[in-house]
Design a protein around this motif. Structure first.
Motif, PDB file in Angstrom:
ATOM      1  N   CYS A  48       0.835  -1.215   0.000  1.00 53.90           N
ATOM      2  CA  CYS A  48       0.000   0.000   0.000  1.00 53.90           C
ATOM      3  C   CYS A  48       0.864   1.258   0.000  1.00 53.90           C
ATOM      4  O   CYS A  48       0.430   2.318  -0.459  1.00 53.90           O
ATOM      5  CB  CYS A  48      -0.910   0.035   1.227  1.00 53.90           C
ATOM      6  SG  CYS A  48      -2.245  -1.182   1.177  1.00 53.90           S
ATOM      7  N   ARG A  51       1.689   1.991  -3.438  1.00 50.03           N
ATOM      8  CA  ARG A  51       0.464   1.900  -4.239  1.00 50.03           C
ATOM      9  C   ARG A  51       0.427   0.728  -5.208  1.00 50.03           C
ATOM     10  O   ARG A  51      -0.163   0.831  -6.269  1.00 50.03           O
ATOM     11  CB  ARG A  51       0.184   3.225  -4.953  1.00 50.03           C
ATOM     12  CG  ARG A  51      -0.472   4.198  -4.009  1.00 50.03           C
ATOM     13  CD  ARG A  51      -0.951   5.457  -4.674  1.00 50.03           C
ATOM     14  NE  ARG A  51      -2.006   5.235  -5.660  1.00 50.03           N
ATOM     15  CZ  ARG A  51      -2.572   6.222  -6.353  1.00 50.03           C
ATOM     16  NH1 ARG A  51      -2.191   7.478  -6.150  1.00 50.03           N
ATOM     17  NH2 ARG A  51      -3.505   5.968  -7.228  1.00 50.03           N
ATOM     18  N   GLU A  54      -4.327  -0.413  -3.279  1.00 49.27           N
ATOM     19  CA  GLU A  54      -5.037   0.780  -2.820  1.00 49.27           C
ATOM     20  C   GLU A  54      -5.587   0.514  -1.420  1.00 49.27           C
ATOM     21  O   GLU A  54      -5.762  -0.644  -1.030  1.00 49.27           O
ATOM     22  CB  GLU A  54      -6.189   1.102  -3.780  1.00 49.27           C
ATOM     23  CG  GLU A  54      -5.736   1.404  -5.208  1.00 49.27           C
ATOM     24  CD  GLU A  54      -4.873   2.668  -5.324  1.00 49.27           C
ATOM     25  OE1 GLU A  54      -5.211   3.689  -4.684  1.00 49.27           O
ATOM     26  OE2 GLU A  54      -3.848   2.636  -6.031  1.00 49.27           O
ATOM     27  N   HIS A  68      -2.296   8.443  -1.801  1.00 50.30           N
ATOM     28  CA  HIS A  68      -3.420   7.855  -2.537  1.00 50.30           C
ATOM     29  C   HIS A  68      -4.291   8.932  -3.196  1.00 50.30           C
ATOM     30  O   HIS A  68      -5.344   8.630  -3.750  1.00 50.30           O
ATOM     31  CB  HIS A  68      -4.226   6.923  -1.628  1.00 50.30           C
ATOM     32  CG  HIS A  68      -3.503   5.635  -1.331  1.00 50.30           C
ATOM     33  ND1 HIS A  68      -3.703   4.476  -2.029  1.00 50.30           N
ATOM     34  CD2 HIS A  68      -2.521   5.349  -0.439  1.00 50.30           C
ATOM     35  CE1 HIS A  68      -2.906   3.517  -1.565  1.00 50.30           C
ATOM     36  NE2 HIS A  68      -2.171   4.030  -0.596  1.00 50.30           N
TER      37      HIS A  68
END
Ligand code: ADP
Ligand code: MG
Length: 242
Positions: A48, A51, A54, A68
């Motif tokens: 995460c 990325r 997500e 994000h």
């Protein structure tokens, strides 16, 4: 302002709550080791941060910016936050040198000569300059993983993520990769390392976190973690791996 901050990060795979309210702050130059049983969400968590995954709720802030956010250039983010995987993930049809120069030339728009010079310097740093013109399949696992590290470093990352980088290696190759990681840590790289190499954790980690069931159950200095863990599940985990 924190360098890298995870705020109430939550993620689901369908109905499965894989990351539950993760809060963590990483300072510049800090080395964080993440451990925990298989399936606890370690890989998902670090994926995460650049990325590859997500998140569904919460925020991840890098240098104060929400990574994000729709406006973030994902190629640029992945250059700044490099990742090294358990399975190396080198391009099999490209030489070692090309594996390393591809992204600097394409993403960073670096001239080929300059990219190659940097690649050779990095290969020297990881101890395999003589392998530059070979293909990945001609290298040992430890050498391939060092190429993968050099490839990430070629983008001049600010943070390096490692996902069990030595787990696929034969035992005699583990140290050659750990030594490269130790050098990086000493040079001040900010690192998040998923690893069960507890010798590495003791020697270079500033902090260790223990995950289970998508949560951070325990966090502390290596000293705390190894000598005085408070959670039963941490104790059970340590008993199994030490
Ligand atoms: P760890 O790295 O700690 O072993 P992972 O982050 O890989 O754990 O996985 C955590 C849990 O999420 C596991 O139960 C795994 O099966 C599940 N999982 C991982 N990736 C996916 C995916 N793409 N889709 C559905 N479930 C997934
Ligand atoms: Mg994993």
């Amino acid at each position: 302002m924190a360098y890298l901050e995870l705020r109430n990060v939550n993620k689901w795979f369908g109905d499965f709550h894989v990351l539950k309210n993760i809060n963590e702050t990483i300072e510049k130059g800090e080395v964080l080791v993440i451990c925990g049983p298989s399936g606890s969400g370690k890989s998902t968590l670090i994926r995460c941060i650049n990325r590859l995954e997500e998140i569904d709720r919460g925020e991840i802030l890098f240098e104060g910016k929400n990574i994000h956010d729709k406006s973030v250039d994902i190629n640029n983010l992945r250059a700044e936050i490099g990742i090294v995987f358990q399975q190396f993930n080198l391009y099999p049809h490209l030489t070692v040198l090309k594996n390393i120069t591809l992204a600097p030339i394409k993403v960073r728009k670096m001239p080929k000569d300059e990219a190659e010079n940097i690649a050779l310097e990095l290969l020297e740093r990881v101890g395999i300059k003589d392998q530059a013109h070979k293909y990945p399949a001609e290298l040992s696992g430890g050498q391939q993983q060092r190429v993968a590290i050099a490839r990430a470093l070629a983008m001049k990352p600010k943070v390096m993520l490692f996902d069990e980088p030595t787990s696929a290696l034969d035992p005699e190759m583990i140290n050659e990769v750990l030594n490269v990681m130790k050098d990086l840590a000493r040079d001040g790289m900010t690192m998040l390392c998923v690893t069960h190499e507890m010798g590495f954790a003791r020697e270079v980690a500033d902090r260790v976190i223990f995950m289970d069931g998508g949560e951070i159950l325990e966090r502390g200095t290596p000293e705390h973690f190894f000598t005085n863990p408070t959670h039963e599940r941490t104790k059970a985990f340590l008993k199994e791996i030490l």
